[in-house]
Scaffold this motif. Structure first.
Motif, PDB file in Angstrom:
ATOM      1  N   THR A 172       0.813  -1.222   0.000  1.00  0.00           N
ATOM      2  CA  THR A 172       0.000   0.000   0.000  1.00  0.00           C
ATOM      3  C   THR A 172       0.841   1.264   0.000  1.00  0.00           C
ATOM      4  O   THR A 172       0.323   2.356  -0.212  1.00  0.00           O
ATOM      5  CB  THR A 172      -0.932   0.019   1.219  1.00  0.00           C
ATOM      6  OG1 THR A 172      -0.151  -0.116   2.413  1.00  0.00           O
ATOM      7  CG2 THR A 172      -1.952  -1.129   1.140  1.00  0.00           C
ATOM      8  N   ALA A 173       2.144   1.137   0.244  1.00  0.00           N
ATOM      9  CA  ALA A 173       3.029   2.306   0.245  1.00  0.00           C
ATOM     10  C   ALA A 173       3.997   2.204  -0.927  1.00  0.00           C
ATOM     11  O   ALA A 173       4.416   1.117  -1.320  1.00  0.00           O
ATOM     12  CB  ALA A 173       3.812   2.386   1.561  1.00  0.00           C
ATOM     13  N   TRP A 174       4.355   3.342  -1.475  1.00  0.00           N
ATOM     14  CA  TRP A 174       5.305   3.364  -2.577  1.00  0.00           C
ATOM     15  C   TRP A 174       6.662   2.824  -2.116  1.00  0.00           C
ATOM     16  O   TRP A 174       7.141   3.191  -1.023  1.00  0.00           O
ATOM     17  CB  TRP A 174       5.510   4.788  -3.087  1.00  0.00           C
ATOM     18  CG  TRP A 174       4.350   5.385  -3.808  1.00  0.00           C
ATOM     19  CD1 TRP A 174       3.323   4.743  -4.421  1.00  0.00           C
ATOM     20  CD2 TRP A 174       4.130   6.793  -4.002  1.00  0.00           C
ATOM     21  NE1 TRP A 174       2.464   5.647  -4.992  1.00  0.00           N
ATOM     22  CE2 TRP A 174       2.932   6.922  -4.754  1.00  0.00           C
ATOM     23  CE3 TRP A 174       4.813   7.944  -3.622  1.00  0.00           C
ATOM     24  CZ2 TRP A 174       2.415   8.161  -5.129  1.00  0.00           C
ATOM     25  CZ3 TRP A 174       4.300   9.182  -3.990  1.00  0.00           C
ATOM     26  CH2 TRP A 174       3.115   9.289  -4.729  1.00  0.00           C
ATOM     27  N   PRO A 175       7.313   1.998  -2.903  1.00  0.00           N
ATOM     28  CA  PRO A 175       8.680   1.554  -2.572  1.00  0.00           C
ATOM     29  C   PRO A 175       9.635   2.743  -2.540  1.00  0.00           C
ATOM     30  O   PRO A 175       9.506   3.680  -3.338  1.00  0.00           O
ATOM     31  CB  PRO A 175       9.023   0.600  -3.722  1.00  0.00           C
ATOM     32  CG  PRO A 175       7.707   0.188  -4.300  1.00  0.00           C
ATOM     33  CD  PRO A 175       6.811   1.367  -4.133  1.00  0.00           C
ATOM     34  N   THR A 176      10.578   2.703  -1.620  1.00  0.00           N
ATOM     35  CA  THR A 176      11.542   3.809  -1.482  1.00  0.00           C
ATOM     36  C   THR A 176      12.905   3.483  -2.068  1.00  0.00           C
ATOM     37  O   THR A 176      13.746   4.367  -2.195  1.00  0.00           O
ATOM     38  CB  THR A 176      11.724   4.180  -0.004  1.00  0.00           C
ATOM     39  OG1 THR A 176      12.250   3.048   0.698  1.00  0.00           O
ATOM     40  CG2 THR A 176      10.400   4.607   0.618  1.00  0.00           C
ATOM     41  N   ALA A 311      13.408   5.832  -5.314  1.00  0.00           N
ATOM     42  CA  ALA A 311      14.640   6.379  -4.729  1.00  0.00           C
ATOM     43  C   ALA A 311      14.250   7.666  -4.015  1.00  0.00           C
ATOM     44  O   ALA A 311      13.328   8.363  -4.447  1.00  0.00           O
ATOM     45  CB  ALA A 311      15.688   6.652  -5.792  1.00  0.00           C
ATOM     46  N   GLN A 312      14.936   7.951  -2.911  1.00  0.00           N
ATOM     47  CA  GLN A 312      14.643   9.172  -2.168  1.00  0.00           C
ATOM     48  C   GLN A 312      15.919   9.936  -1.844  1.00  0.00           C
ATOM     49  O   GLN A 312      16.990   9.352  -1.720  1.00  0.00           O
ATOM     50  CB  GLN A 312      13.911   8.837  -0.860  1.00  0.00           C
ATOM     51  CG  GLN A 312      12.502   8.323  -1.050  1.00  0.00           C
ATOM     52  CD  GLN A 312      11.750   8.192   0.258  1.00  0.00           C
ATOM     53  OE1 GLN A 312      12.330   7.882   1.299  1.00  0.00           O
ATOM     54  NE2 GLN A 312      10.444   8.433   0.221  1.00  0.00           N
ATOM     55  N   LYS A 313      15.770  11.242  -1.741  1.00  0.00           N
ATOM     56  CA  LYS A 313      16.856  12.123  -1.307  1.00  0.00           C
ATOM     57  C   LYS A 313      16.355  12.889  -0.083  1.00  0.00           C
ATOM     58  O   LYS A 313      15.329  13.566  -0.151  1.00  0.00           O
ATOM     59  CB  LYS A 313      17.236  13.099  -2.438  1.00  0.00           C
ATOM     60  CG  LYS A 313      18.361  14.065  -2.090  1.00  0.00           C
ATOM     61  CD  LYS A 313      19.704  13.359  -2.031  1.00  0.00           C
ATOM     62  CE  LYS A 313      20.844  14.337  -1.757  1.00  0.00           C
ATOM     63  NZ  LYS A 313      21.076  15.272  -2.875  1.00  0.00           N
ATOM     64  N   ASP A 314      17.063  12.722   1.011  1.00  0.00           N
ATOM     65  CA  ASP A 314      16.658  13.360   2.268  1.00  0.00           C
ATOM     66  C   ASP A 314      15.218  13.005   2.642  1.00  0.00           C
ATOM     67  O   ASP A 314      14.443  13.853   3.124  1.00  0.00           O
ATOM     68  CB  ASP A 314      16.811  14.886   2.166  1.00  0.00           C
ATOM     69  CG  ASP A 314      18.255  15.305   1.910  1.00  0.00           C
ATOM     70  OD1 ASP A 314      19.172  14.617   2.412  1.00  0.00           O
ATOM     71  OD2 ASP A 314      18.460  16.312   1.199  1.00  0.00           O
TER      72      ASP A 314
END
Length: 444
Positions: A172-176, A311-314
């Motif tokens: 249910t949550a977007w992959p990070t 992908a995430q930044k900060d």
């Protein structure tokens, strides 16, 4: 047809043909374009004549949508008659026509034309100082301080997905991260009957969409510019290493369709709408087409979602906004004022970007409703810099890789599924070697 070849799109010609086309075109008059600016008419009555608009949107010509736009245009410019010519193999056919001076009055700038050669083929629309503050993506077509095209719209990149299928798989949550994304696809494979990921391999052009993630991984609007040089773009830790490794791992893990040679773009819309396919990598322009397919299939259009690259930044996701095709005026057109009138009206007054669920080229326009999930979840939008696109394209062409062509990713998919010998590491190392060698020759 509904086929949308994005920028960021289906760039089908190989580099050597590009060089040949430009060389021949220069000999047939293209290199002697006057550089006369296609001025916007001061009064609608000053624009007259019949103009031909070349377009890749065969679907909108066939269903009469473009004629409706022309009718609205004629309410302001009654003395201009607009004719449309829709081309299925847009890149291939326009490339051939540009050996002559007869390639429409208005056209979408083909990806096969190197940015630095725009002045040979297109009339300048104004200076970057005049147009840069008004339009997004203006540096995409800026050469020598002049702008040669205005984007039909822009797009954010990400993954189209069927929310119901992902929810059924327990996600249910977007992959990070790419690893979380792969885990999600594996859950879909084990817990549902859906194909976790669909490559659209056979049509080819959808694979070019992966390049539009450059910058999303590190949240860097200038990431594409940083490819200009012997920088080993596919080295471990680099954006293209992350992007192409994910595609490879999807296929290598058996999470895509069994035979990529049987994929079909038009059919894929119904497949994701009905939950037979869970995920596809595409630009946000595709959301409206997939939701329309859901309505046609009798399923819930709201099941079609859009997620950012994993992908995430900060702690935040980023999405690069990239230009789609840019409308330009043929440098040899006999009706430049009428052609420019169409480009301006279509860019500012037609409502086309909103209808497509896309990002308007006008900086004053709000984000489209299709990106509400991104806005609500604080996804950071960054407009991709195109300052070094000319040099990046020159290196890309010299290396014969094709960042905006499907060929090398088709080879990547074939390598991942065992249809072509080699490993991911060797494949990416070869790309780096070719890129770096080409960077050493371009401009020397």
């Amino acid at each position: 047809m509904g086929k949308k070849k994005t920028l960021t799109g289906a760039f089908l010609a190989v580099a050597m043909l590009t060089v040949a086309m430009l060389t021949v075109a220069g000999c047939s008059g293209q290199g002697t374009a006057s550089g006369e600016t296609a001025e916007a008419p001061a009064d609608p009555a000053d624009a007259s004549g019949t103009i031909k608009v070349l377009t890749h949107r065969t679907d909108l010509v066939q269903n009469g949508t473009m004629d409706k736009y022309a009718a609205e245009f004629n309410k302001i410019y009654p003395e201009v008659k607009v004719k449309f010519e829709a081309l299925t193999d847009y890149e291939g056919e326009v490339k051939i026509r540009m050996n002559t001076e007869d390639y429409g009055d208005v056209l979408m700038i083909p990806g096969v034309v190197a940015k630095n050669d725009y002045p040979k083929f297109f009339a300048p629309l104004g200076t970057s100082a005049e147009l840069g503050g008004k339009y997004r993506f203006s540096d995409k077509t800026e050469v020598g301080g002049k702008i040669y095209g205005i984007a039909t719209f822009g797009t954010a990149n990400g993954f189209l997905y069927n929310k119901a299928v992902w929810k059924k798989a327990g996600i249910t949550a977007w992959p990070t991260t790419p690893q979380e994304f792969l885990s999600g696809l594996k859950s879909i494979k084990s817990r549902t009957d859906a194909v976790p990921y669909y490559t659209n391999f056979k049509d080819g052009w959808p694979l070019t969409s992966w390049s539009n993630n450059i910058g999303s991984v590190t949240c860097d609007a200038g990431a594409n510019d940083k490819l200009a040089g012997p920088v080993s773009p596919w080295k471990k830790g680099g954006e293209l290493h992350t992007i192409d490794s994910l595609l490879y791992d999807i296929v290598d893990s058996g999470l895509s369709e069994k035979d990529p040679n049987t994929t079909n773009w038009e059919a894929s819309k119904g497949l994701i709408a009905k939950g037979e396919v869970a995920t596809m990598q595409l630009g946000s322009w595709a959301i409206t087409q997939m939701r329309a397919a859901a309505e046609q299939a009798g399923t819930d259009p709201d099941d079609i979602g859009f997620m950012p690259f994993p992908a995430q930044k900060d702690g935040k996701y980023c999405a690069l906004l990239a230009s789609d095709y840019q409308q330009a005026v043929n440098a040899h057109s006999d009706h430049k004022a009428a052609a420019r009138a169409w480009v301006d009206w279509f860019s500012e007054k037609s409502g086309f970007p909103a209808e497509e669920g896309a990002v308007s080229a006008l900086k004053s326009a709000p984000m489209p409703s299709t990106l509400t999930d991104f806005v609500d979840n604080d996804v950071t939008f960054k407009e991709r810099s195109e300052a070094e696109t000319g040099e990046v394209n020159a290196i890309d062409n010299a290396a014969e890789i094709g960042l905006n062509k499907p060929d090398y990713r088709q080879k990547l998919v074939d390598t991942a599924r065992g249809a072509q010998k080699g490993s991911l590491e060797d494949f990416l190392a070869d790309l780096d070697k070719r890129w770096n060698e080409a960077a050493g020759t371009v401009g020397s």
